[in-house]
Design a protein around this motif. Structure first.
Motif, mmCIF file in Angstrom:
data_model
loop_
_atom_site.group_PDB
_atom_site.id
_atom_site.type_symbol
_atom_site.label_atom_id
_atom_site.label_comp_id
_atom_site.label_asym_id
_atom_site.label_seq_id
_atom_site.Cartn_x
_atom_site.Cartn_y
_atom_site.Cartn_z
ATOM 1 N N LEU A 166 -16.290 0.598 -6.017
ATOM 2 C CA LEU A 166 -15.738 -0.452 -5.177
ATOM 3 C C LEU A 166 -15.581 -1.756 -5.943
ATOM 4 C CD1 LEU A 166 -14.965 -1.253 -2.235
ATOM 5 C CD2 LEU A 166 -17.348 -1.940 -1.951
ATOM 6 N N GLN A 167 -14.401 -2.369 -5.844
ATOM 7 C CA GLN A 167 -14.123 -3.697 -6.384
ATOM 8 C C GLN A 167 -13.600 -4.550 -5.242
ATOM 9 O OE1 GLN A 167 -11.427 -1.838 -9.458
ATOM 10 N NE2 GLN A 167 -12.323 -3.452 -10.718
ATOM 11 N N VAL A 168 -14.046 -5.793 -5.152
ATOM 12 C CA VAL A 168 -13.641 -6.615 -4.022
ATOM 13 C C VAL A 168 -13.066 -7.949 -4.454
ATOM 14 C CG1 VAL A 168 -15.366 -5.571 -2.517
ATOM 15 C CG2 VAL A 168 -15.926 -7.659 -3.766
ATOM 16 N N ASN A 169 -12.350 -8.555 -3.518
ATOM 17 C CA ASN A 169 -11.723 -9.858 -3.705
ATOM 18 C C ASN A 169 -10.858 -9.905 -4.962
ATOM 19 O OD1 ASN A 169 -12.836 -10.858 -1.316
ATOM 20 N ND2 ASN A 169 -14.735 -11.406 -2.345
ATOM 21 N N LEU A 170 -10.075 -8.840 -5.122
ATOM 22 C CA LEU A 170 -9.127 -8.739 -6.219
ATOM 23 C C LEU A 170 -7.829 -9.446 -5.837
ATOM 24 C CD1 LEU A 170 -9.552 -4.923 -6.834
ATOM 25 C CD2 LEU A 170 -10.704 -6.748 -8.076
ATOM 26 N N ALA A 171 -7.080 -9.856 -6.849
ATOM 27 C CA ALA A 171 -5.759 -10.424 -6.614
ATOM 28 C C ALA A 171 -4.756 -9.269 -6.543
ATOM 29 C CB ALA A 171 -5.389 -11.402 -7.725
ATOM 30 N N LEU A 172 -4.726 -8.599 -5.402
ATOM 31 C CA LEU A 172 -3.857 -7.439 -5.255
ATOM 32 C C LEU A 172 -2.420 -7.871 -4.987
ATOM 33 C CD1 LEU A 172 -6.081 -5.114 -3.028
ATOM 34 C CD2 LEU A 172 -5.748 -5.020 -5.503
ATOM 35 N N ASP A 173 -1.497 -7.159 -5.601
ATOM 36 C CA ASP A 173 -0.079 -7.416 -5.409
ATOM 37 C C ASP A 173 0.316 -6.976 -4.001
ATOM 38 O OD1 ASP A 173 2.699 -7.525 -5.436
ATOM 39 O OD2 ASP A 173 2.888 -6.616 -7.420
ATOM 40 N N ALA A 174 0.920 -7.874 -3.242
ATOM 41 C CA ALA A 174 1.332 -7.540 -1.880
ATOM 42 C C ALA A 174 2.311 -6.373 -1.858
ATOM 43 C CB ALA A 174 1.959 -8.756 -1.205
ATOM 44 N N GLY A 175 2.996 -6.144 -2.976
ATOM 45 C CA GLY A 175 3.929 -5.026 -3.051
ATOM 46 C C GLY A 175 3.267 -3.669 -2.907
ATOM 47 N N LEU A 176 1.957 -3.589 -3.152
ATOM 48 C CA LEU A 176 1.234 -2.332 -2.966
ATOM 49 C C LEU A 176 1.305 -1.855 -1.527
ATOM 50 C CD1 LEU A 176 -2.024 -2.987 -5.042
ATOM 51 C CD2 LEU A 176 -0.285 -1.264 -5.545
ATOM 52 N N PHE A 177 1.487 -2.805 -0.613
ATOM 53 C CA PHE A 177 1.421 -2.492 0.807
ATOM 54 C C PHE A 177 2.803 -2.469 1.454
ATOM 55 C CE2 PHE A 177 -2.318 -4.724 -0.729
ATOM 56 C CZ PHE A 177 -3.280 -3.738 -0.540
ATOM 57 N N GLN A 178 3.807 -2.261 0.620
ATOM 58 C CA GLN A 178 5.158 -2.016 1.100
ATOM 59 C C GLN A 178 5.488 -0.547 0.854
ATOM 60 O OE1 GLN A 178 7.027 -4.361 2.703
ATOM 61 N NE2 GLN A 178 5.222 -5.689 2.502
ATOM 62 N N PHE A 179 6.228 0.037 1.754
ATOM 63 C CA PHE A 179 6.574 1.457 1.602
ATOM 64 C C PHE A 179 8.053 1.659 1.894
ATOM 65 C CE2 PHE A 179 7.201 5.784 3.101
ATOM 66 C CZ PHE A 179 6.572 6.509 2.102
ATOM 67 N N THR A 180 8.717 2.368 1.006
ATOM 68 C CA THR A 180 10.109 2.749 1.189
ATOM 69 C C THR A 180 10.189 4.270 1.198
ATOM 70 O OG1 THR A 180 10.902 0.767 0.029
ATOM 71 C CG2 THR A 180 12.442 2.610 0.251
ATOM 72 N N PRO A 181 10.664 4.862 2.263
ATOM 73 C CA PRO A 181 10.747 6.332 2.306
ATOM 74 C C PRO A 181 11.543 6.883 1.131
ATOM 75 C CG PRO A 181 11.151 5.410 4.479
ATOM 76 C CD PRO A 181 11.126 4.252 3.517
ATOM 77 N N PRO A 182 11.039 7.920 0.478
ATOM 78 C CA PRO A 182 11.775 8.529 -0.640
ATOM 79 C C PRO A 182 13.130 9.061 -0.185
ATOM 80 C CG PRO A 182 9.505 9.293 -0.575
ATOM 81 C CD PRO A 182 9.750 8.566 0.700
ATOM 82 N N ARG A 183 14.068 9.059 -1.100
ATOM 83 C CA ARG A 183 15.404 9.565 -0.794
ATOM 84 C C ARG A 183 15.306 11.042 -0.394
ATOM 85 N NH1 ARG A 183 20.041 8.510 -5.126
ATOM 86 N NH2 ARG A 183 19.485 6.386 -4.446
ATOM 87 N N GLY A 184 15.937 11.365 0.695
ATOM 88 C CA GLY A 184 15.960 12.747 1.158
ATOM 89 C C GLY A 184 14.836 13.110 2.103
ATOM 90 N N ALA A 185 13.842 12.229 2.278
ATOM 91 C CA ALA A 185 12.720 12.523 3.157
ATOM 92 C C ALA A 185 13.144 12.395 4.618
ATOM 93 C CB ALA A 185 11.550 11.593 2.881
ATOM 94 N N ASP A 186 12.608 13.272 5.454
ATOM 95 C CA ASP A 186 12.812 13.146 6.886
ATOM 96 C C ASP A 186 11.937 12.015 7.416
ATOM 97 O OD1 ASP A 186 14.564 15.334 7.018
ATOM 98 O OD2 ASP A 186 12.891 16.754 7.211
ATOM 99 N N VAL A 187 12.529 11.104 8.164
ATOM 100 C CA VAL A 187 11.792 9.972 8.719
ATOM 101 C C VAL A 187 11.701 10.130 10.229
ATOM 102 C CG1 VAL A 187 11.668 7.475 8.952
ATOM 103 C CG2 VAL A 187 12.546 8.491 6.839
#
Length: 216
Positions: free
Chosen positions: A192-213
């Motif tokens: 466990l590591q805490v209070n990291l400067a995490l990139d907000a982009g980690l918490f964005q999701f784009t469905p892969p091409r061809g995936a059923d949504v």
């Protein structure tokens, strides 16, 4: 969807904190002082059987990251690949083998879930709006808190959260979930590591091409 952070505390607060806080105090300190985190996890899911020998257990493992409030990411790596991402608005579940994405409005599904306890809520009061909390006896070297969902119509019957006292505060160590079908999930966290400067982009999701949504 499968049933699917070592706190950094100011020196003055560390000096004032009781040497052996109970589970509720550990949870409150954890929520107040841990804004982000990263860990590895192992999850064992046990289905109910007539006796212990008949109970079926399934083990999975992966990584977990969160950025409080309302954003987190679970990546299951073994035995099957799945990614669960909450971006603050939408909860995404991506099943790699099925090439299928399920998207749900986050506000509608996260309130009375274990993740709300450890990663989403911004205060103990916010947790208590959805859970009845009770300190439990120390066991396995951990301080435990029992959380019972106030909404009894959901899938979760109870959640136990375990914290381990370390040099810099209480570290999230375990999460035990019992659902209304008698299935029990035990998640143990490590590295466990805490209070990291995490990139907000980690918490964005784009469905892969061809995936059923699917949007229930």
């Amino acid at each position: 969807m499968g049933v699917s952070a070592a706190l950094l505390v100011a020196g003055a607060l560390l000096a004032l904190r009781p040497a052996h806080a109970d589970g509720l105090q550990a949870l409150e300190e954890f929520v107040k002082t841990t804004r982000s985190g990263r860990a590895e996890f192992t999850q064992v899911v046990t289905s109910p059987g007539k006796d212990a020998q008949e109970a079926k257990a399934k083990t999975s493992s992966g990584s977990f990251e969160f950025l409080r409030p309302h954003r987190f990411r679970f990546v299951y790596k073994k035995p099957f690949e799945q990614t669960i991402v909450a971006d603050g608005q939408t909860l995404w579940l991506y099943d790699v083998d099925l090439n299928q994405v399920t998207a749900r409005k986050q506000a509608q599904v996260l309130g009375s879930t274990p993740t709300a306890l450890i990663a989403s809520a911004s205060s103990l009061a916010a947790i208590e709006a959805d859970f009845s909390l009770q300190a439990m006896p120390e066991s396995d070297g951990l301080q435990w808190v029992l959380a019972l969902p106030r909404n009894r119509d959901g899938q979760i019957q109870s959640v136990r959260v375990g914290f381990r006292l370390q040099d810099k505060g209480y570290a999230l160590a375990a999460l035990e979930i019992l659902d209304n079908f008698g299935q029990r999930s035990l998640i143990r966290f490590s590295k466990l590591q805490v209070n990291l400067a995490l990139d907000a982009g980690l918490f964005q999701f784009t469905p892969p091409r061809g995936a059923d949504v699917i949007r229930p």
